[in-house]
Design a protein around this motif. Structure first.
Motif, PDB file in Angstrom:
ATOM      1  N   ASP A 150     -35.374 -29.967  41.247  1.00  0.00           N
ATOM      2  CA  ASP A 150     -35.122 -31.365  41.622  1.00  0.00           C
ATOM      3  C   ASP A 150     -35.169 -31.558  43.130  1.00  0.00           C
ATOM      4  O   ASP A 150     -35.667 -32.570  43.620  1.00  0.00           O
ATOM      5  N   LYS A 151     -34.618 -30.573  43.851  1.00  0.00           N
ATOM      6  CA  LYS A 151     -34.653 -30.671  45.318  1.00  0.00           C
ATOM      7  C   LYS A 151     -36.096 -30.796  45.792  1.00  0.00           C
ATOM      8  O   LYS A 151     -36.408 -31.613  46.661  1.00  0.00           O
ATOM      9  N   ASN A 152     -36.950 -29.970  45.202  1.00  0.00           N
ATOM     10  CA  ASN A 152     -38.367 -30.026  45.589  1.00  0.00           C
ATOM     11  C   ASN A 152     -39.000 -31.348  45.191  1.00  0.00           C
ATOM     12  O   ASN A 152     -39.785 -31.925  45.939  1.00  0.00           O
ATOM     13  N   ILE A 153     -38.617 -31.822  43.987  1.00  0.00           N
ATOM     14  CA  ILE A 153     -39.172 -33.113  43.525  1.00  0.00           C
ATOM     15  C   ILE A 153     -38.750 -34.227  44.493  1.00  0.00           C
ATOM     16  O   ILE A 153     -39.564 -35.067  44.880  1.00  0.00           O
ATOM     17  N   VAL A 154     -37.463 -34.195  44.887  1.00  0.00           N
ATOM     18  CA  VAL A 154     -36.975 -35.249  45.784  1.00  0.00           C
ATOM     19  C   VAL A 154     -37.774 -35.236  47.085  1.00  0.00           C
ATOM     20  O   VAL A 154     -38.204 -36.291  47.585  1.00  0.00           O
ATOM     21  N   ARG A 155     -37.993 -34.031  47.624  1.00  0.00           N
ATOM     22  CA  ARG A 155     -38.755 -33.938  48.869  1.00  0.00           C
ATOM     23  C   ARG A 155     -40.169 -34.518  48.683  1.00  0.00           C
ATOM     24  O   ARG A 155     -40.656 -35.291  49.503  1.00  0.00           O
ATOM     25  N   LEU A 156     -40.788 -34.148  47.559  1.00  0.00           N
ATOM     26  CA  LEU A 156     -42.149 -34.636  47.286  1.00  0.00           C
ATOM     27  C   LEU A 156     -42.150 -36.151  47.019  1.00  0.00           C
ATOM     28  O   LEU A 156     -43.068 -36.857  47.414  1.00  0.00           O
ATOM     29  N   PHE A 157     -41.086 -36.601  46.340  1.00  0.00           N
ATOM     30  CA  PHE A 157     -40.956 -38.033  46.033  1.00  0.00           C
ATOM     31  C   PHE A 157     -40.909 -38.833  47.348  1.00  0.00           C
ATOM     32  O   PHE A 157     -41.613 -39.819  47.535  1.00  0.00           O
ATOM     33  N   GLU A 158     -40.035 -38.336  48.250  1.00  0.00           N
ATOM     34  CA  GLU A 158     -39.920 -39.016  49.554  1.00  0.00           C
ATOM     35  C   GLU A 158     -41.273 -39.080  50.260  1.00  0.00           C
ATOM     36  O   GLU A 158     -41.673 -40.127  50.759  1.00  0.00           O
ATOM     37  N   LYS A 159     -41.947 -37.937  50.261  1.00  0.00           N
ATOM     38  CA  LYS A 159     -43.246 -37.842  50.929  1.00  0.00           C
ATOM     39  C   LYS A 159     -44.237 -38.831  50.313  1.00  0.00           C
ATOM     40  O   LYS A 159     -44.978 -39.519  50.992  1.00  0.00           O
ATOM     41  N   ARG A 160     -44.218 -38.873  48.972  1.00  0.00           N
ATOM     42  CA  ARG A 160     -45.146 -39.755  48.261  1.00  0.00           C
ATOM     43  C   ARG A 160     -44.871 -41.226  48.594  1.00  0.00           C
ATOM     44  O   ARG A 160     -45.785 -42.001  48.844  1.00  0.00           O
TER      45      ARG A 160
END
Ligand SMILES: C=C(O[C@@H]1C=C(C(=O)O)C=C[C@H]1O)C(=O)O
Length: 369
Positions: free
Chosen positions: A15-25
């Motif tokens: 989830d931490k990685n998803i959040v980082r990617l989500f923010e980036k997206r």
């Protein structure tokens, strides 16, 4: 660690990685929004969305998740469109412009700051009428004007201007007013010969001024403008009656604090607009009307309030220009236009009047009644 805890540990990390990617997206989508705004393009691009889904599905190893991934990507793009929309609206939104009478540090300026978002643009006008003119010609979106002081009463010129310009009242702000005698740094009460202020400043401090009959009172456009003038003169014999804030702003000394006659000294400001607003959460109504010059006409209007159990807050009458001894009435009362009893009272006024205008239905300031 139990098996489930171990797995949850893994999920937390994913989830931490998803959040980082989500923010980036989302941040990237916002940059695309900027491009779309500059190039006048719509937000939705269906062919691009189809491509995004297809390439995502191609990336998938476990084809059992096809439907779920498609649903996920679709949702993601829906969110990204929403973020873009917000961004474009934010960028397109112009700063609202608010007109007030006076200069920085005036009570009108303070009322405007407290009522509106600090991001608004506040514009100074010399006279009350200039605030109306600024609104009329589209220089501002709203005007802030003092309409009544709890000690000295109505500010009749503002009532007349509201009648004349035909704007709407969309809000009010009640401000506690403390007047101070302020002078150049180092000046004392013995040095003073001339006092500058708005007539309201003089009226609200009349008991204090009675003790100093030797002073010459010079009425000025505005209390803060008086303070500014005294500061520019750098003359020990000149003083102003204005707010503590004006003293601070123009680097003046407070010679005597709180000189207003009444401790509970409030000024009610109205917020005026060219358009009426939607009646959401409203609790106060203002109307203006004229009636036939005949026995019992005003009584008929007031009876409507009594019969419909409506609480009247204020009545003001102002002479009608060019019709000697005829009056325009301004009434404030509690209520919302969403309430049937209120609508009935208004119907009663309309039916009994020769001229009628609903000035506004807005949210009352809790200090105003
Ligand atoms: C981000 C864009 O805007 C929208 C959102 C998309 C996305 O989130 O991938 C794709 C297409 C557009 O409907 C874009 O145009 O690329």
């Amino acid at each position: 660690m139990s098996r489930v805890d171990q797995l949850r540990f893994i999920i937390d990390d994913i989830d931490k990685n998803i959040v980082r990617l989500f923010e980036k997206r989302m941040e990237t989508a916002e940059k695309i929004a900027q491009y779309k705004l500059e190039n006048n393009l719509g937000i939705l691009n269906t062919s691009r969305e189809e491509e995004v889904i297809e390439s995502a599905l191609n990336e998938l190893y476990n084809k059992d998740y096809r439907d779920e991934l498609e649903e996920f990507i679709k949702k993601l793009m829906e969110i990204s469109r929403r973020v873009q929309q917000k961004r474009i609206l934010g960028m397109g939104k112009k700063r609202i412009k608010i007109g007030f009478q006076g200069v920085e540090g005036s009570f009108g300026h303070q009322a405007a700051i407290e009522y509106f978002d600090k991001d608004a643009e506040f514009m100074e006008y010399m006279s009350f009428e200039d605030v109306f003119k600024g609104l009329l010609n589209g220089e501002t979106d709203y005007g802030v004007l003092p309409i009544e002081n709890s000690s000295t009463g109505s500010i009749s010129s503002v009532y007349d201007l509201i009648g004349e310009y035909g704007f709407y009242i969309v809000g009010e702000k009640c401000l506690r007013i403390k007047q101070n005698l302020i002078g150049v740094k180092g000046a004392s009460i013995k040095d003073i010969k001339e006092i500058y202020s708005h007539t309201q400043g003089f009226e609200q401090s009349s008991s204090f001024l009675k003790k100093h009959q030797e002073w010459k009172l010079i009425p000025y456009h505005n209390t803060a403008y008086s303070a500014k003038t005294v500061a520019l003169s750098n003359d020990f014999t000149k003083a102003a009656i204005a707010s503590e804030k004006a003293a601070r702003l123009y680097n003046l000394d407070i010679i005597e604090k709180d000189i207003n006659d009444n401790e509970h000294n409030y000024t009610r400001f109205v917020i005026i607009s060219r358009k009426a607003l939607e009646y959401i959460d409203t609790s106060k109504i203002s109307v203006m009307f004229s009636i036939k010059h005949r026995a019992g006409e005003l009584y008929k209007v007031l009876e409507g309030f009594h019969l419909n159990n409506v609480n009247m807050l204020k009545i003001e009458s102002r002479p009608i220009k060019n019709r000697p001894w005829e009056y325009m009435f301004y009434i404030d009362f509690e209520g919302s236009l969403n309430d049937i009893d209120i609508v009935k009272s208004i119907e009663k006024i309309k039916n009994s009047s020769t001229y009628f205008k609903l000035l506004g239905n807005y949210t009352a300031d809790k200090n105003a009644s």
